[in-house]
Design a protein around this motif. Structure first.
Motif, PDB file in Angstrom:
ATOM      1  N   PRO A  67       0.738  -1.626   0.156  1.00  0.00           N
ATOM      2  CA  PRO A  67      -0.416   0.519   0.078  1.00  0.00           C
ATOM      3  C   PRO A  67       1.213   1.408  -0.149  1.00  0.00           C
ATOM      4  N   ALA A  68       2.249   1.645   0.618  1.00  0.00           N
ATOM      5  CA  ALA A  68       2.613   2.886   0.739  1.00  0.00           C
ATOM      6  C   ALA A  68       3.129   2.835  -0.754  1.00  0.00           C
ATOM      7  N   THR A  69       3.689   1.500  -1.353  1.00  0.00           N
ATOM      8  CA  THR A  69       3.666   2.186  -2.377  1.00  0.00           C
ATOM      9  C   THR A  69       2.770   2.077  -3.688  1.00  0.00           C
ATOM     10  N   VAL A  70       1.805   2.151  -3.259  1.00  0.00           N
ATOM     11  CA  VAL A  70       0.437   2.152  -3.971  1.00  0.00           C
ATOM     12  C   VAL A  70       0.507   3.834  -4.041  1.00  0.00           C
ATOM     13  N   THR A  71       0.695   4.452  -2.988  1.00  0.00           N
ATOM     14  CA  THR A  71       0.722   5.812  -2.257  1.00  0.00           C
ATOM     15  C   THR A  71       1.584   7.145  -3.505  1.00  0.00           C
ATOM     16  N   GLY A  72       3.219   6.681  -3.596  1.00  0.00           N
ATOM     17  CA  GLY A  72       4.158   6.862  -3.998  1.00  0.00           C
ATOM     18  C   GLY A  72       3.363   6.786  -5.875  1.00  0.00           C
ATOM     19  N   ILE A  73       2.847   5.925  -5.950  1.00  0.00           N
ATOM     20  CA  ILE A  73       2.205   5.803  -7.581  1.00  0.00           C
ATOM     21  C   ILE A  73       1.325   6.909  -7.502  1.00  0.00           C
ATOM     22  N   LEU A  74      -0.042   6.810  -6.819  1.00  0.00           N
ATOM     23  CA  LEU A  74      -0.709   7.642  -7.015  1.00  0.00           C
ATOM     24  C   LEU A  74      -0.656   8.747  -6.984  1.00  0.00           C
ATOM     25  N   ASP A  75       0.345   8.992  -6.405  1.00  0.00           N
ATOM     26  CA  ASP A  75       0.933  10.644  -5.872  1.00  0.00           C
ATOM     27  C   ASP A  75       1.448  11.238  -7.040  1.00  0.00           C
ATOM     28  N   ARG A  76       2.242   9.693  -7.714  1.00  0.00           N
ATOM     29  CA  ARG A  76       2.699  10.579  -9.397  1.00  0.00           C
ATOM     30  C   ARG A  76       1.460  10.601 -10.795  1.00  0.00           C
ATOM     31  N   LEU A  77       0.641   9.534 -10.349  1.00  0.00           N
ATOM     32  CA  LEU A  77      -0.394  10.163 -11.111  1.00  0.00           C
ATOM     33  C   LEU A  77      -1.501  10.931 -11.089  1.00  0.00           C
ATOM     34  N   GLN A  78      -1.562  11.628 -10.068  1.00  0.00           N
ATOM     35  CA  GLN A  78      -2.232  12.301  -9.938  1.00  0.00           C
ATOM     36  C   GLN A  78      -1.718  14.007 -10.263  1.00  0.00           C
ATOM     37  N   LYS A  79      -0.582  14.290 -10.083  1.00  0.00           N
ATOM     38  CA  LYS A  79       0.378  15.171 -10.420  1.00  0.00           C
ATOM     39  C   LYS A  79      -0.399  15.035 -11.924  1.00  0.00           C
ATOM     40  N   GLY A  80       0.625  14.521 -12.118  1.00  0.00           N
ATOM     41  CA  GLY A  80       0.593  14.652 -13.776  1.00  0.00           C
ATOM     42  C   GLY A  80      -0.756  14.761 -14.083  1.00  0.00           C
ATOM     43  N   GLY A  81      -1.777  14.510 -13.692  1.00  0.00           N
ATOM     44  CA  GLY A  81      -3.420  14.847 -14.703  1.00  0.00           C
ATOM     45  C   GLY A  81      -3.723  13.800 -15.224  1.00  0.00           C
ATOM     46  N   TRP A  82      -3.447  12.271 -14.450  1.00  0.00           N
ATOM     47  CA  TRP A  82      -4.189  10.970 -14.919  1.00  0.00           C
ATOM     48  C   TRP A  82      -4.973  10.413 -14.312  1.00  0.00           C
ATOM     49  N   ILE A  83      -5.342  10.666 -12.446  1.00  0.00           N
ATOM     50  CA  ILE A  83      -5.736  10.029 -11.447  1.00  0.00           C
ATOM     51  C   ILE A  83      -6.836  11.149 -11.417  1.00  0.00           C
ATOM     52  N   VAL A  84      -7.817  10.656 -10.713  1.00  0.00           N
ATOM     53  CA  VAL A  84      -8.385  12.046  -9.725  1.00  0.00           C
ATOM     54  C   VAL A  84      -8.453  10.797  -8.281  1.00  0.00           C
ATOM     55  N   ARG A  85      -8.329  11.757  -7.300  1.00  0.00           N
ATOM     56  CA  ARG A  85      -8.936  10.869  -5.878  1.00  0.00           C
ATOM     57  C   ARG A  85      -9.849  11.352  -5.202  1.00  0.00           C
ATOM     58  N   GLU A  86     -11.386  10.772  -5.076  1.00  0.00           N
ATOM     59  CA  GLU A  86     -12.214  11.341  -4.531  1.00  0.00           C
ATOM     60  C   GLU A  86     -12.357  10.172  -3.455  1.00  0.00           C
ATOM     61  N   ARG A  87     -13.262  11.631  -2.678  1.00  0.00           N
ATOM     62  CA  ARG A  87     -14.359  11.037  -1.095  1.00  0.00           C
ATOM     63  C   ARG A  87     -15.023   9.983  -1.547  1.00  0.00           C
ATOM     64  N   ASP A  88     -15.539   8.347  -0.826  1.00  0.00           N
ATOM     65  CA  ASP A  88     -15.820   7.952  -1.444  1.00  0.00           C
ATOM     66  C   ASP A  88     -17.296   8.342  -0.354  1.00  0.00           C
ATOM     67  N   PRO A  89     -18.336   8.421  -0.855  1.00  0.00           N
ATOM     68  CA  PRO A  89     -20.313   8.867  -0.274  1.00  0.00           C
ATOM     69  C   PRO A  89     -20.248   8.208   0.244  1.00  0.00           C
ATOM     70  N   GLU A  90     -20.203   6.294   0.047  1.00  0.00           N
ATOM     71  CA  GLU A  90     -20.508   4.661   0.414  1.00  0.00           C
ATOM     72  C   GLU A  90     -20.300   4.832   1.312  1.00  0.00           C
ATOM     73  N   ALA A  91     -18.831   5.076   1.609  1.00  0.00           N
ATOM     74  CA  ALA A  91     -17.676   4.213   2.455  1.00  0.00           C
ATOM     75  C   ALA A  91     -18.460   4.371   3.891  1.00  0.00           C
TER      76      ALA A  91
END
Length: 156
Positions: A67-91
């Motif tokens: 999971p810590a590795t995935v956090t770094g990957i998601l940070d890079r993808l978000q910085k590049g505009g490839w992904i967005v992180r959103e709050r999960d309203p159903e969680a």
């Protein structure tokens, strides 16, 4: 066909799959270099685009990454505009986040893979529907075998 010929054909198929894996890895590396993404970033982006939106922990499981590795990957993808992180309203946990791919960025990826896609279209045009179904079935079963082998290795 005798057992020797079958064995030689099996070896030839496995060698061809290894060569294909290597070539696709090289292609992905070049695509990643054009986009300033690591190979693993591209792999995770593909998983998010195909199976998302996903929670970061679900992505980590699918990718077989810590999971810590995935956090770094998601940070890079978000910085590049490839992904967005959103709050999960159903969680149940209001801090829970899902990750989704930004659809508008797909054109860049399609352009970089267009040469390979065109070559595959041309290659497939030379096969009948039955032959393509056989090839697709084989590749699907080979993928499943790889998934099983990966899971066994991950268990230790």
């Amino acid at each position: 066909m005798g057992p020797g010929a079958h064995r030689r054909s099996t070896v030839a198929v496995k060698e061809a799959l290894r060569e294909l894996r290597n070539q696709l890895s090289l292609l992905n590396h070049q695509v990643g270099a054009h986009l300033a993404l690591k190979d693993v970033d591209l792999d995770c982006l593909e998983l998010i685009a195909r199976h998302g939106p996903l929670s970061p922990s679900a992505l980590a499981r699918r990718a077989g990454l810590h999971p810590a590795t995935v956090t770094g990957i998601l940070d890079r993808l978000q910085k590049g505009g490839w992904i967005v992180r959103e709050r999960d309203p159903e969680a149940a946990d209001r801090r829970s986040v899902t990750v989704r791919a930004v659809r508008g960025r797909n054109a860049e990826l399609f352009r970089l893979y267009s040469g390979m896609n065109a070559a595959l279209d041309e290659l497939c045009a030379g096969y009948s529907e039955d032959e393509l179904a056989l090839i697709a079935g084989f590749l699907s079963r080979a993928t499943s075998a790889g998934h099983t082998a990966t899971g066994e290795l991950a268990k230790g």
